[in-house]
Design a protein around this motif. Sequence first.
Motif, PDB file in Angstrom:
ATOM      1  N   ILE A  30       0.789  -1.225  -0.114  1.00 37.24           N
ATOM      2  CA  ILE A  30       0.022   0.117  -0.046  1.00 37.24           C
ATOM      3  C   ILE A  30       0.851   1.253  -0.049  1.00 37.24           C
ATOM      4  CG2 ILE A  30      -2.078  -1.201   1.042  1.00 37.24           C
ATOM      5  CD1 ILE A  30      -1.122   0.095   3.717  1.00 37.24           C
ATOM      6  N   HIS A  31       2.060   1.350   0.446  1.00 33.36           N
ATOM      7  CA  HIS A  31       2.958   2.057   0.029  1.00 33.36           C
ATOM      8  C   HIS A  31       4.309   1.712  -0.213  1.00 33.36           C
ATOM      9  CE1 HIS A  31       5.130   6.032   1.019  1.00 33.36           C
ATOM     10  NE2 HIS A  31       3.648   6.549   1.117  1.00 33.36           N
ATOM     11  N   SER A  32       5.129   2.205  -1.344  1.00 37.84           N
ATOM     12  CA  SER A  32       6.217   1.789  -1.675  1.00 37.84           C
ATOM     13  C   SER A  32       7.453   2.508  -1.297  1.00 37.84           C
ATOM     14  CB  SER A  32       6.284   1.884  -3.297  1.00 37.84           C
ATOM     15  OG  SER A  32       6.189   3.495  -3.515  1.00 37.84           O
ATOM     16  N   ARG A  33       7.347   3.259  -0.235  1.00 41.13           N
ATOM     17  CA  ARG A  33       8.600   3.915   0.262  1.00 41.13           C
ATOM     18  C   ARG A  33       8.485   3.742   1.854  1.00 41.13           C
ATOM     19  NH1 ARG A  33       8.159   4.743  -4.656  1.00 41.13           N
ATOM     20  NH2 ARG A  33       9.114   6.397  -5.877  1.00 41.13           N
ATOM     21  N   CYS A  34       9.839   4.044   2.398  1.00 41.79           N
ATOM     22  CA  CYS A  34      10.073   3.911   3.773  1.00 41.79           C
ATOM     23  C   CYS A  34      10.703   4.862   4.569  1.00 41.79           C
ATOM     24  CB  CYS A  34      10.837   2.469   4.063  1.00 41.79           C
ATOM     25  SG  CYS A  34      10.991   1.750   5.588  1.00 41.79           S
ATOM     26  N   ASP A  35      10.522   4.940   5.873  1.00 44.55           N
ATOM     27  CA  ASP A  35      11.014   6.011   6.656  1.00 44.55           C
ATOM     28  C   ASP A  35      12.407   5.616   7.266  1.00 44.55           C
ATOM     29  OD1 ASP A  35       9.741   4.240   8.362  1.00 44.55           O
ATOM     30  OD2 ASP A  35       9.147   5.886   9.720  1.00 44.55           O
ATOM     31  N   LEU A  36      12.777   4.356   7.032  1.00 44.69           N
ATOM     32  CA  LEU A  36      13.971   4.008   7.481  1.00 44.69           C
ATOM     33  C   LEU A  36      14.942   3.523   6.201  1.00 44.69           C
ATOM     34  CD1 LEU A  36      13.270   1.319  10.340  1.00 44.69           C
ATOM     35  CD2 LEU A  36      13.784   3.890  10.574  1.00 44.69           C
ATOM     36  N   ARG A  54       7.475   3.463  -9.249  1.00 48.29           N
ATOM     37  CA  ARG A  54       6.155   3.195  -8.884  1.00 48.29           C
ATOM     38  C   ARG A  54       5.586   4.193  -8.088  1.00 48.29           C
ATOM     39  NH1 ARG A  54       7.904  -2.834  -8.508  1.00 48.29           N
ATOM     40  NH2 ARG A  54       6.516  -3.730 -10.202  1.00 48.29           N
ATOM     41  N   PRO A  55       4.190   4.334  -7.832  1.00 45.03           N
ATOM     42  CA  PRO A  55       3.569   5.342  -6.893  1.00 45.03           C
ATOM     43  C   PRO A  55       3.759   4.932  -5.581  1.00 45.03           C
ATOM     44  CG  PRO A  55       1.904   4.439  -8.358  1.00 45.03           C
ATOM     45  CD  PRO A  55       3.240   3.603  -8.672  1.00 45.03           C
ATOM     46  N   ARG A  56       4.101   6.169  -4.755  1.00 40.90           N
ATOM     47  CA  ARG A  56       4.354   6.070  -3.374  1.00 40.90           C
ATOM     48  C   ARG A  56       3.157   5.173  -2.798  1.00 40.90           C
ATOM     49  NH1 ARG A  56       8.372   9.122  -1.196  1.00 40.90           N
ATOM     50  NH2 ARG A  56       9.640  10.237  -2.444  1.00 40.90           N
ATOM     51  N   ARG A  57       1.932   5.725  -2.993  1.00 40.09           N
ATOM     52  CA  ARG A  57       0.863   5.077  -2.342  1.00 40.09           C
ATOM     53  C   ARG A  57      -0.112   4.446  -3.430  1.00 40.09           C
ATOM     54  NH1 ARG A  57      -2.451   9.553   0.527  1.00 40.09           N
ATOM     55  NH2 ARG A  57      -0.628   9.474   2.221  1.00 40.09           N
ATOM     56  N   HIS A  87       1.416  -4.199   3.496  1.00 48.27           N
ATOM     57  CA  HIS A  87       2.954  -4.360   3.459  1.00 48.27           C
ATOM     58  C   HIS A  87       3.357  -2.784   2.829  1.00 48.27           C
ATOM     59  CE1 HIS A  87       6.870  -6.338   3.311  1.00 48.27           C
ATOM     60  NE2 HIS A  87       6.287  -7.098   4.046  1.00 48.27           N
ATOM     61  N   GLY A  88       4.794  -3.002   2.656  1.00 48.19           N
ATOM     62  CA  GLY A  88       5.338  -1.828   1.962  1.00 48.19           C
ATOM     63  C   GLY A  88       6.840  -2.282   1.266  1.00 48.19           C
ATOM     64  N   GLY A  89       7.581  -1.446   1.384  1.00 49.14           N
ATOM     65  CA  GLY A  89       7.934  -0.130   2.186  1.00 49.14           C
ATOM     66  C   GLY A  89       7.415  -0.294   3.638  1.00 49.14           C
ATOM     67  N   GLU A  90       7.015   0.860   4.082  1.00 50.06           N
ATOM     68  CA  GLU A  90       6.401   1.229   5.343  1.00 50.06           C
ATOM     69  C   GLU A  90       4.916   1.481   5.242  1.00 50.06           C
ATOM     70  OE1 GLU A  90       5.019   1.094   8.818  1.00 50.06           O
ATOM     71  OE2 GLU A  90       6.714   0.283   8.554  1.00 50.06           O
ATOM     72  N   PRO A  91       4.151   0.381   5.323  1.00 50.48           N
ATOM     73  CA  PRO A  91       2.642   0.710   5.333  1.00 50.48           C
ATOM     74  C   PRO A  91       1.841   1.931   5.895  1.00 50.48           C
ATOM     75  CG  PRO A  91       3.061  -1.238   6.513  1.00 50.48           C
ATOM     76  CD  PRO A  91       4.186  -0.832   6.036  1.00 50.48           C
ATOM     77  N   GLU A 290       1.637  -4.959  -6.216  1.00 48.05           N
ATOM     78  CA  GLU A 290       2.457  -3.598  -5.909  1.00 48.05           C
ATOM     79  C   GLU A 290       1.545  -2.275  -6.016  1.00 48.05           C
ATOM     80  OE1 GLU A 290       5.418  -3.050  -5.075  1.00 48.05           O
ATOM     81  OE2 GLU A 290       6.437  -4.764  -5.424  1.00 48.05           O
ATOM     82  N   THR A 291       1.792  -1.126  -5.442  1.00 46.10           N
ATOM     83  CA  THR A 291       1.135   0.194  -5.672  1.00 46.10           C
ATOM     84  C   THR A 291       0.664   0.565  -6.846  1.00 46.10           C
ATOM     85  OG1 THR A 291       3.134   1.445  -6.021  1.00 46.10           O
ATOM     86  CG2 THR A 291       2.490   1.109  -3.615  1.00 46.10           C
ATOM     87  N   ASP A 292       1.342   0.186  -8.008  1.00 52.70           N
ATOM     88  CA  ASP A 292       0.728   0.423  -9.364  1.00 52.70           C
ATOM     89  C   ASP A 292      -0.298  -0.374  -9.880  1.00 52.70           C
ATOM     90  OD1 ASP A 292       2.443  -1.606  -9.969  1.00 52.70           O
ATOM     91  OD2 ASP A 292       3.725  -0.611 -11.192  1.00 52.70           O
ATOM     92  N   GLY A 293      -0.679  -1.674  -9.243  1.00 56.42           N
ATOM     93  CA  GLY A 293      -1.490  -2.669  -9.481  1.00 56.42           C
ATOM     94  C   GLY A 293      -0.793  -3.658 -10.275  1.00 56.42           C
ATOM     95  N   GLY A 294       0.490  -3.893 -10.366  1.00 61.30           N
ATOM     96  CA  GLY A 294       1.157  -4.959 -10.791  1.00 61.30           C
ATOM     97  C   GLY A 294       1.006  -6.234  -9.979  1.00 61.30           C
ATOM     98  N   ILE A 295       0.801  -7.262 -10.527  1.00 64.45           N
ATOM     99  CA  ILE A 295       0.625  -8.512  -9.814  1.00 64.45           C
ATOM    100  C   ILE A 295       1.918  -9.262  -9.847  1.00 64.45           C
ATOM    101  CG2 ILE A 295      -0.436 -10.976  -9.706  1.00 64.45           C
ATOM    102  CD1 ILE A 295      -2.934  -9.770 -11.175  1.00 64.45           C
ATOM    103  N   GLU A 296       2.442  -9.610  -8.551  1.00 63.77           N
ATOM    104  CA  GLU A 296       3.940 -10.261  -8.632  1.00 63.77           C
ATOM    105  C   GLU A 296       3.831 -11.435  -7.643  1.00 63.77           C
ATOM    106  OE1 GLU A 296       6.893  -7.358  -7.899  1.00 63.77           O
ATOM    107  OE2 GLU A 296       6.735  -6.448 -10.037  1.00 63.77           O
TER     108      GLU A 296
END
Length: 399
Positions: A30-36, A54-57, A87-91, A290-296
Amino acid sequence: MPEWPSTLDVTELMAGGWRPTPFRQFILKIHSRCDLACDYCYMYEMADQSWRSRPRRMPPEIVSAVAGRIAEHVRAHALPSIEVILHGGEPLLAGRQPIREAVSSIRSAVGPGTRVDVSLQTNATLLDTAYLRLFDELDVRIGVSLDGDAQMHDRNRRRPNGEGSYAAVAAALGRLSSPSFRHLFAGLLCAVDLRNDPIATYEALVGFEPPAVDFLLPHGNWSAPPPGLVPGSDATPYADWLITVFDRWYGSPRQPTRIRLFGEIMHLLLGGSSSNEQVGLSPAGMVVVETDGGIEQSDILKSAYDGAAATGLHVARDPFDAALTLPSIAARQIGVLALAPQCRSCPVVRVCGGGLYAHRYRDGTGFANPSVYSPDLLRLITHIRRAVAADVSTLKGSR
């Protein structure tokens, strides 16, 4: 030269009677970035860097499409229950309202006939009381990443400016462990670091009284070995570390904390089946969006090479069933047929299962190899088998 499993003939498999196992676990990025800026992170520090584009959110329209595809999959396979992991990143960077909308949208689309268990894996730096109240309202269980005490944790799990994150995580765990929210506590996830004393690590983790602990082997493979491991060597540094923890845990009377890896191995030794991909031969039943809707596939495959997790599918145009017949997905569902010859002849093959799929990769041959951790897995499983066998023998003798 094509790498395995791109050469796997799924049509032939199905002609021989094999059928894919439906997905029951949906991991939503749901979010592709992290604060760590953890220095061992497979998302940001290893081979695949697709997060950058990819989009951040995860946008609302993608959330809606995911909910519809999950509901479609549930109905097609008459699934009584599924698990959704945020999940994330940091969700938690996604924000409270988007998380509320995502959980509500999925449960609404699936309907009351199927139980939807929702959990979230977080670094916990943002896990405040407002989030805990939201998760209590939505019935979302929380897993937290923690690598031991302050020194151990902050060695790898630092903020982008270099500051440690332990203090914030410990404070969050204090809130999560309070009587008001303890029922939401799913457990701790700890990456094994050979530089950390195993007993001190274990004691630091169980000091928070988690219901469970997941010890994870660092992600690596034959072409990019994990820290401290020499591929092909008979040395077993990770087994030695884990055995020290196992002996301490197994010898503790009335230990309330489950160690999932040890529990899985013991369950398999006693004839059970595995519930995750770390060990055993059970078909993988998880899929990532993934945040962009890609199935992985499993996002851990990002540690192998750029694009290793990709399927080319997207929730806006493809059902999840379309992924089930891909060679890359089938390879993680066909059990012993996916294993290298030396694995098939191994005495602990049913328990080990070849190890985590991502750890089998070698440039040029793909995933048709034993785990880079094979000697460690053999030693760990053999040690646990001896301990369990001794206890079973004692119980039989006391009758």
